[in-house]
Design a protein around this motif. Sequence first.
Motif, short mmCIF file in Angstrom:
data_model
loop_
_atom_site.label_atom_id
_atom_site.label_comp_id
_atom_site.label_asym_id
_atom_site.label_seq_id
_atom_site.Cartn_x
_atom_site.Cartn_y
_atom_site.Cartn_z
N SER A 104 0.83 -1.21 0.00
CA SER A 104 0.00 0.00 0.00
C SER A 104 0.86 1.26 0.00
N ALA A 116 -2.59 -2.39 -9.86
CA ALA A 116 -3.64 -2.90 -8.99
C ALA A 116 -2.97 -3.47 -7.75
N ARG A 209 -4.71 5.74 -1.91
CA ARG A 209 -4.46 4.77 -2.97
C ARG A 209 -5.35 5.09 -4.16
N CYS A 211 -5.42 3.09 -7.09
CA CYS A 211 -5.53 1.92 -7.96
C CYS A 211 -6.65 1.02 -7.44
N PRO A 212 -7.18 0.13 -8.28
CA PRO A 212 -8.15 -0.85 -7.78
C PRO A 212 -7.51 -1.74 -6.72
N VAL A 213 -8.27 -2.06 -5.70
CA VAL A 213 -7.78 -2.87 -4.58
C VAL A 213 -8.69 -4.07 -4.40
N SER A 215 -9.13 -6.70 -1.49
CA SER A 215 -8.73 -6.92 -0.11
C SER A 215 -9.42 -8.18 0.40
N LEU A 230 -12.68 2.07 -0.03
CA LEU A 230 -12.32 1.78 -1.42
C LEU A 230 -13.24 2.52 -2.37
N SER A 235 -12.77 -2.03 -7.29
CA SER A 235 -12.19 -2.50 -6.03
C SER A 235 -13.18 -3.47 -5.37
N LYS A 236 -12.64 -4.36 -4.54
CA LYS A 236 -13.47 -5.43 -4.02
C LYS A 236 -12.94 -5.88 -2.67
N TRP A 262 -10.27 -11.74 -10.60
CA TRP A 262 -10.36 -10.28 -10.41
C TRP A 262 -9.50 -9.54 -11.41
#
Length: 268
Positions: A104, A116, A209, A211-213, A215, A230, A235-236, A262
């Motif tokens: 991160s 990502a 952040r 970018c797509p995350v 987690s 998010l 992001s998910k 993903w």
Amino acid sequence: MPYADVGDDISLFYTDDGGGDGPPLLLVHGWGTDSHQWSWHIDALVAAGRRVIAADLRGHGYSSVPETGNTPRMMAEDLSVLLDRLGVAQVVAVGHSMGGQVASILAVEHPDRVRALVALDPGYGMTADIAQGFPTMIEGLRGEHPHAAAEAIDEWCTNAATPAVIRRWHKRRLHGMPPHVLVQAFEAMFTAPDAIGVRPASDDYLARRRCPVLSIWADPRRANWEAGLLKVPKSKVVCWEGSSHRLHEERPAEFVQLVGGWLRSLRV
């Protein structure tokens, strides 16, 4: 196996496997372990057509062990230099535990580097009731039996879902760690002035952040907390309730499948 000089007498051990047209996966291990942690996953990721870079962070594994500077922020800077050495412009950063914090930081401080981010039960978002125990843990790490203290800390990382071989693997890694690295990294994660491991510092920093995350959490409460942070599309947050902190080692095939699906949804 290769080493890379990343400056200031720091050399990182890393492996670089597979290929493909998309950004490589950069696998970032957790506190008190090393890149062998990804032995459960590398072959499957490569078989799925991914290039996979896995490094030992400073102070860990086969990499250099400096007397000072064993912090997530310095570890993230090392990884950025490593990518320069490899001629890699952009990665999908995948980090577990402390590695989720390191990845991160890399995404925030070097946003063009990270296409990502996958964070696995990451070492941030700790609540005040958990954080109140950190000074005692740090005292133990500074005491006469630092490895016993580290092992006691590590006990919360497993549960009935954790196979004995994974428990033993991590215990042996911890007992091979330089004590000063354990305490420096732990303090830098949670109690140092610029630490981002405890709320609300986690909220403020992670919101940066871009970018797509993806987690993946074992604790539904912390999963719900990060879901509120998010904002980048696609992001998910996923919760594998019942798993331990070692969730990706307990469920390696499911982890590889989830990440691959993903990334395909992102067209990465």
